[in-house]
Design an enzyme around this catalytic site. Structure first.
Site, PDB file in Angstrom:
ATOM      1  N   GLU A  46       0.777  -1.128   0.057  1.00  0.00           N
ATOM      2  CA  GLU A  46      -0.019   0.082  -0.204  1.00  0.00           C
ATOM      3  C   GLU A  46       0.917   1.287  -0.029  1.00  0.00           C
ATOM      4  OE1 GLU A  46      -2.386   0.317   3.464  1.00  0.00           O
ATOM      5  OE2 GLU A  46      -3.766   1.711   2.614  1.00  0.00           O
ATOM      6  N   LYS A 114      -9.136   2.656  -2.372  1.00  0.00           N
ATOM      7  CA  LYS A 114      -9.537   1.978  -1.205  1.00  0.00           C
ATOM      8  C   LYS A 114     -10.918   2.182  -0.753  1.00  0.00           C
ATOM      9  CE  LYS A 114      -7.185   1.175   3.310  1.00  0.00           C
ATOM     10  NZ  LYS A 114      -5.898   1.681   3.878  1.00  0.00           N
ATOM     11  N   CYS A 150      -5.361  -3.268   1.779  1.00  0.00           N
ATOM     12  CA  CYS A 150      -5.267  -3.330   3.258  1.00  0.00           C
ATOM     13  C   CYS A 150      -6.601  -3.523   3.812  1.00  0.00           C
ATOM     14  CB  CYS A 150      -4.381  -2.013   3.855  1.00  0.00           C
ATOM     15  SG  CYS A 150      -3.693  -2.512   5.383  1.00  0.00           S
TER      16      CYS A 150
END
Lengths: 542, 542
Positions: A46, A114, A150
């Site tokens: 990330e 994300k 993540c």
């Protein structure tokens, strides 16, 4: 059945803010992945281009053109391999996103935003980012890859969404910091996810220390049946190949490298070593120095520093006073010799006397108290800082979590230092780590481990004069700080009410000291610092 | 036309964590509102029961039963008046909400969940709370009141939603911290809101210092045409009546009290006084002490401390060395005498010599550098801390924002202290504040203001040897820190490229010092601390 596709997990150490350097790290890793593994795809952690966590650097508008440029450079330079990288993006309205891009043959073929932005514990992502809502699935060599970042993988929805959009394999870019049980948690969580979606997941984590966080790497690939098929090493940079095979109506991860995962004390020791190494090296210090008292905390700190940096980068100073036992001096000298570090002795008596005489008129009629103990600690702190100023080495503070919790340390005294390796290590664990380190090779004199702990700030003082036994103290701290238990709940577990109340009172009134303490390395589920944000001014009690 | 309804703005100072105390403050204020104004309704600030910002106290499960109990007590004790209070709530699923309750005749008749959760600047509300989605409108004495909490009013939607649900007046509970232009911003924002919804708004703010924040109060009521009809005082507790009159098809605010609002230096000086007063008194210190150097920073800090706490609570210490000018000693003594504070002189020569001799073997062959300057500062810090330890008074640090920015201060030296009043005050503003204070009565010797600033750590040193002129320095800092301008953008405004790059480099490398500095009082739109969260380890540049 088509040919196998090779995905390399690019477990690198992006340095926060070092955009050019990170581009270089990415290109180098991609080239190596190509050479070494004939990789088709390389997946990075990330926020690869900026490092993680970048904190308020994300608020600087000047950042985003630099990121654009870096992406352009990656597009230009990476041709024969697909490269999946993380980065921040700002749109025309000034909204920021935490992104991943699929870069191939000179362009960004697909990108993902994300969706789950963690805003708890050490994370503040909702301070910076707007969440995405769309899956990102891209086909390559007959396999459909879904990108996730993540936290997306810690909840079911983005995973299911990717599957529904056709993903046969999930590529998950992470910046997941170390804590004791974290690696097992990651595996257990991903096992739940694959149980839900029946798709393999490739989990790529970054490695390296960043201020109070250590990223332990340990990237892995898990099959659609929940087996860890490929495991990268922990606490070191690594490129690890994951072979994917297209089967009749699915894709599966083949058996691959199985690096050893650390457990118990070894795991924590490695985290501390990496944290110290990266803080010192990324900040460009020529080495470290510390006060070696003959006690267990400085002994362990010295061992970690030498193991992390090498003996030639470490300097130890014994600063004895009238209360320093002979065995303290002997043991400090012995460890310094065993570990082959530069070692000096500077008695603090002359400075102490000068302060005593200068303060005498103002202290007339007042009896000795903590003032005189703190004075010793502050003279030592001042000496260490003078040495640090003169030779450029950074001072390591040696306080452990038990002391930091109850304020059993002197602000501007033994709390002096740029970095505090044991800040999140309770005293009982300090002992276990010392024994573990000695099991590798005996560097800490046995007597340092077996004698009763003492700050040696007055005659015949031992820590347990003013504190409960450390096994009791550490358990009360754990229950109160990590588990947020009320005093009543702790007492009901069988602890002495007076001790519980005393310890909790001390924890509460020591917040002002912690606020001025050096950063340390988070190893528990709740460390002091950004992980636990308490007001100083507070009358709260339970 | 019905009779007028009287709403009292309960501008109190809830103490963080002091739930019982806050209940007492609420009841006392409600009784006074009833007695003094025959109030129908009293409205309190956001999070009244717990104080604001409670930070991670909100994560403690033990908190919520205490809040329930406190609400019960309010229901029991307040009968003749409607009481609108703020508090945190946790539901059965463990979700937390930022709430307001309308309490009347022994029960909560209605409650509201905050919809806009600020998560920028000093705010972290998304770390704790889940947002609400519903309006809350309740009728009382023929008027329909809509409840909103703080940030809700800064965006249009919750306001419009309340209007659409029938609200004729908005009651807005706030915990809005001070910064220079904040009060004008609030009024301008509310004017936009009433322009959109054509309804009057009653804006209730808390007052008081909480760690690095000062809440300036200044509650007000604005008519549906955007006029401030009632204005509470700033920087003090107050109960202020707002009369509402039901008109043909609307409700309007009547003309009421118009307290004076502070401007310019006076406004900032009042904020600093309140911040110091509350940090010291809420944390139970018997007083403060500080090093008085004969320079402008400590002179202003002393003035603020005396004005905030009274001369009998303040102690000043001059710690001269061979580089201390005679005029420094004279001016320090003169100000101490003028302000009638306890004053001591402790020369640092003996301690300095003791350190010098002890360090000589280790410093052999090395020339003098910053080490020796820092040593002087650290001896002074150690002396102040010894005095503080002995008599319980808290040390005030005296660094200003210009120094804090570029690291022109010694860690564990002049940075020593529990609180740092000038931390967010640039040097040019230090001068303006000193002049402002002297315009009230001359307490700072004129020469302190007119002489060139110097740290007096080596012969004939002045600050401008190593720093740009303060007016230039402060402007570069403002552009870089507050406005996030790039170096290039700053240079294009006409600043010297070399100076710009030097200042920015110094700001970037001083993060480690700021991380260990005492909390100060936020007075600008971007203060150091939780308002600006930068990594220490960073290679970012623009």
């Amino acid at each position: 059945m088509t040919e196998a596709v090779t995905v390399v997990m690019g477990q690198i150490d992006p340095v926060v803010g070092d955009i050019d350097g990170n581009v270089h790290r990415i290109i180098k890793a991609a080239e190596q992945a190509k050479d070494q593994f004939h990789a088709d795809i390389i997946v990075f952690p990330e926020m690869t281009l900026l490092g993680y966590p970048p904190e308020d650097l994300l608020l600087r508008n000047g950042l985003y053109p630099q990121i654009e440029q870096a992406l352009g450079k990656l597009c230009d330079e990476l041709n024969d391999i697909v490269c999946v990288v993380g980065y921040p993006m700002m749109d025309d309205l000034g909204e920021r996103f935490n992104m991943a891009a699929w870069i191939h043959k000179g362009t960004i073929k697909a990108s993902y935003i994300k969706q789950n932005l963690p805003n708890y514990s050490v994370f503040d992502e909702q301070r910076y980012f707007t969440e995405g809502h769309q899956p990102c699935v891209i086909e390559y060599k007959g396999i459909r890859f879904g990108l996730l970042i993540c936290e997306d993988i810690w909840k079911i929805s983005p995973c299911t969404q990717a599957k529904e959009a056709g993903a046969e394999v999930i590529l998950n870019l992470n910046a997941s910091p170390f804590s004791e049980e974290k690696h097992q948690d990651r595996i257990a969580t991903l096992q739940r996810r694959v149980d839900e979606i029946k798709r393999p997941i490739i989990y790529v984590n970054q490695v390296g220390g960043q201020d109070d966080l250590v990223f332990d790497g340990g990237s892995f690939a898990i099959s659609s049946t929940g087996e860890v098929m490929v495991q990268s090493p922990q606490f070191e940079k690594a490129l690890t190949a994951v072979k994917l095979e297209k089967q009749v109506d699915s894709v599966e991860v083949m058996q691959g490298e199985q690096a050893q995962i650390f457990h118990g004390e070894a795991r924590i020791y490695e985290a501390l070593k990496l944290g110290v190494y990266d803080y010192v090296s990324k900040n460009g210090f020529p080495g470290v120095l510390l006060g070696l008292s003959g006690g267990i905390d400085s002994a362990l700190t010295l061992a970690i520093a030498v193991d992390a940096l090498g003996a030639d980068k470490v300097e130890a100073v014994m600063m004895p006073f009238r209360y320093t036992a002979d065995i303290s001096k002997e043991d400090a000298a012995k460890q310094a010799e065993t570990m082959q570090v530069s070692y000096h002795t500077v008695p603090i008596e002359p400075m102490y006397e000068a302060f005593e005489q200068s303060l005498a008129p103002l202290f007339a009629g007042k009896s000795e108290d903590l003032t005189e103990e703190n004075l010793q600690a502050r003279i030592r702190g001042t000496l260490l800082m003078a040495l640090s100023n003169k030779n450029g080495k950074m001072v390591l503070a040696t306080s452990n979590k038990s002391e930091v919790s109850v304020g059993y340390s002197t602000l501007y005294g033994d709390m002096v230092g740029g970095f505090s390796p044991l800040k999140d290590v309770p005293k009982t664990l300090v002992y276990r780590l010392a024994k573990y380190r000695n099991s590798l090779s005996p560097v800490i004199p046995e007597r340092v481990i077996t004698r009763p702990p003492s700050a040696e700030l007055r005659p015949d003082q031992v820590d347990q004069d003013s504190l409960p036994d450390y096994d009791v103290l550490d358990e009360i701290i754990r229950l109160f700080v990590k588990q947020d238990k009320t005093p009543q709940q702790i007492i009901e577990l069988g602890f002495d009410p007076e001790e519980v109340n005393k310890v909790i009172r001390l924890i509460n009134v020591s917040e002002y000291k912690r606020r001025q303490s050096a950063p340390g390395i988070k190893i528990t589920q709740r460390a002091y610092g950004r992980d636990r944000r308490y007001p100083i001014t507070s009358r709260y009690s339970e």
